[in-house]
Design a protein around this motif. Sequence first.
Motif, short mmCIF file in Angstrom:
data_model
loop_
_atom_site.label_atom_id
_atom_site.label_comp_id
_atom_site.label_asym_id
_atom_site.label_seq_id
_atom_site.Cartn_x
_atom_site.Cartn_y
_atom_site.Cartn_z
N PRO A 1 6.96 -7.44 -4.21
CA PRO A 1 7.39 -6.03 -4.28
C PRO A 1 6.51 -5.09 -3.44
N THR A 2 5.21 -5.35 -3.43
CA THR A 2 4.32 -4.51 -2.63
C THR A 2 4.69 -4.58 -1.16
N THR A 3 4.89 -5.78 -0.64
CA THR A 3 5.23 -5.94 0.77
C THR A 3 6.55 -5.27 1.10
N ILE A 4 7.55 -5.45 0.25
CA ILE A 4 8.86 -4.84 0.50
C ILE A 4 8.78 -3.32 0.46
N LEU A 5 8.08 -2.78 -0.54
CA LEU A 5 7.97 -1.33 -0.66
C LEU A 5 7.21 -0.72 0.51
N VAL A 6 6.11 -1.35 0.90
CA VAL A 6 5.32 -0.83 2.02
C VAL A 6 6.14 -0.83 3.31
N ILE A 7 6.85 -1.92 3.57
CA ILE A 7 7.66 -2.00 4.79
C ILE A 7 8.78 -0.97 4.76
N GLY A 8 9.48 -0.87 3.63
CA GLY A 8 10.61 0.07 3.55
C GLY A 8 10.17 1.51 3.67
N ILE A 9 9.18 1.93 2.90
CA ILE A 9 8.73 3.32 2.94
C ILE A 9 8.09 3.65 4.28
N ALA A 10 7.25 2.75 4.78
CA ALA A 10 6.56 3.01 6.03
C ALA A 10 7.53 3.07 7.21
N ALA A 11 8.55 2.22 7.21
CA ALA A 11 9.52 2.24 8.31
C ALA A 11 10.26 3.57 8.35
N MET A 12 10.69 4.08 7.21
CA MET A 12 11.39 5.37 7.19
C MET A 12 10.45 6.51 7.59
N ALA A 13 9.22 6.49 7.08
CA ALA A 13 8.27 7.54 7.45
C ALA A 13 7.91 7.46 8.92
N ALA A 14 7.75 6.25 9.45
CA ALA A 14 7.41 6.09 10.86
C ALA A 14 8.54 6.59 11.74
N TYR A 15 9.77 6.35 11.36
CA TYR A 15 10.90 6.88 12.13
C TYR A 15 10.91 8.40 12.13
N VAL B 1 0.70 -2.93 -8.28
CA VAL B 1 1.61 -2.76 -7.14
C VAL B 1 1.51 -1.35 -6.57
N LEU B 2 1.49 -0.35 -7.43
CA LEU B 2 1.41 1.04 -6.96
C LEU B 2 0.12 1.28 -6.18
N PHE B 3 -0.98 0.71 -6.65
CA PHE B 3 -2.25 0.90 -5.94
C PHE B 3 -2.18 0.28 -4.55
N HIS B 4 -1.66 -0.93 -4.46
CA HIS B 4 -1.57 -1.59 -3.15
C HIS B 4 -0.61 -0.84 -2.22
N VAL B 5 0.48 -0.34 -2.76
CA VAL B 5 1.43 0.41 -1.93
C VAL B 5 0.77 1.67 -1.38
N ALA B 6 0.07 2.40 -2.23
CA ALA B 6 -0.55 3.65 -1.81
C ALA B 6 -1.57 3.43 -0.69
N PHE B 7 -2.38 2.39 -0.81
CA PHE B 7 -3.41 2.16 0.19
C PHE B 7 -2.92 1.31 1.36
#
Length: 291
Positions: A96-110, A159-165
Amino acid sequence: MADVQAGTVKRGPLSRIVDRLGSGAVQVLMILIGLFWLVPTLGLLVVSMRDETANNAEGWWTIFTKPAELTLSNYASLLATGFSASFWNTVMITVPTTILVIGIAAMAAYAFAWMDFKGRDPLFLVVVGLLIVPIQIALIPIATLYGQAGIFGTIPGVVLFHVAFGLPFAIFLLRNFFVGIPASLLEAARMDGASEWKIFSTVVFPLGKPAIASLGIFQFLWVWNDLLIALVFADASNQPMTKALQSQMRQFGTNVDIIAPGAFLSLIIPLVLFFAFQRYFVQGMMAGSVK
């Protein structure tokens, strides 16, 4: 300048060595280097399949003359300690951490790369600045916050901690890749009436697969091998493999027949993942580091 004008390019010493040795010799050399790199992994596998007496008496390389010493009893003993639950805890934290980081970061990066909004550049500088914030300074404040929210010691809290950092680096990497996409592709999609979400999902995201795969490998490895966050935010019932192995070391000391199979199980999944996506790794890292 004379060489360039004459149509010749000055070649470095490495290129001349490759020409003299030939591509076949270089490939053999690279294979030998790869095999040498895998020697510790092979040694760990052999140690994990020998009993404690054999490991204490002889080196692991003697297995080639004594293959009968190999056994799976160490793995059975490891599973009897409840290690399988720690394995699935690691999966439920890492995936879940990997999926959330990729999804959120991809939208923010765009958004940072191709959308105009007020404060975009200062906000991106804040994101870049977060890259230098050490995790250690946030442990106590977030632990207090988690205690008040009732999620301390739970998998969602880890998971939330890893996503945030993980987001600052992920946004930085993907944004630097996305800005290299030709603007004409996005303009053509807009002229066809595509929305920003349609452009992101059908144009930018597919073209960003090399950087996304590279980010996925990094994020997966960081979370899979994490010990510090697990020690602070995961309790005994939700501990991942790293914390379980650490507790075994504290409890049994030099009990290699328990620690070695656990270490190999924690190693083999990232190793398989890296080899599966290695063709994207270098391409994604180079693309995200030159802007």
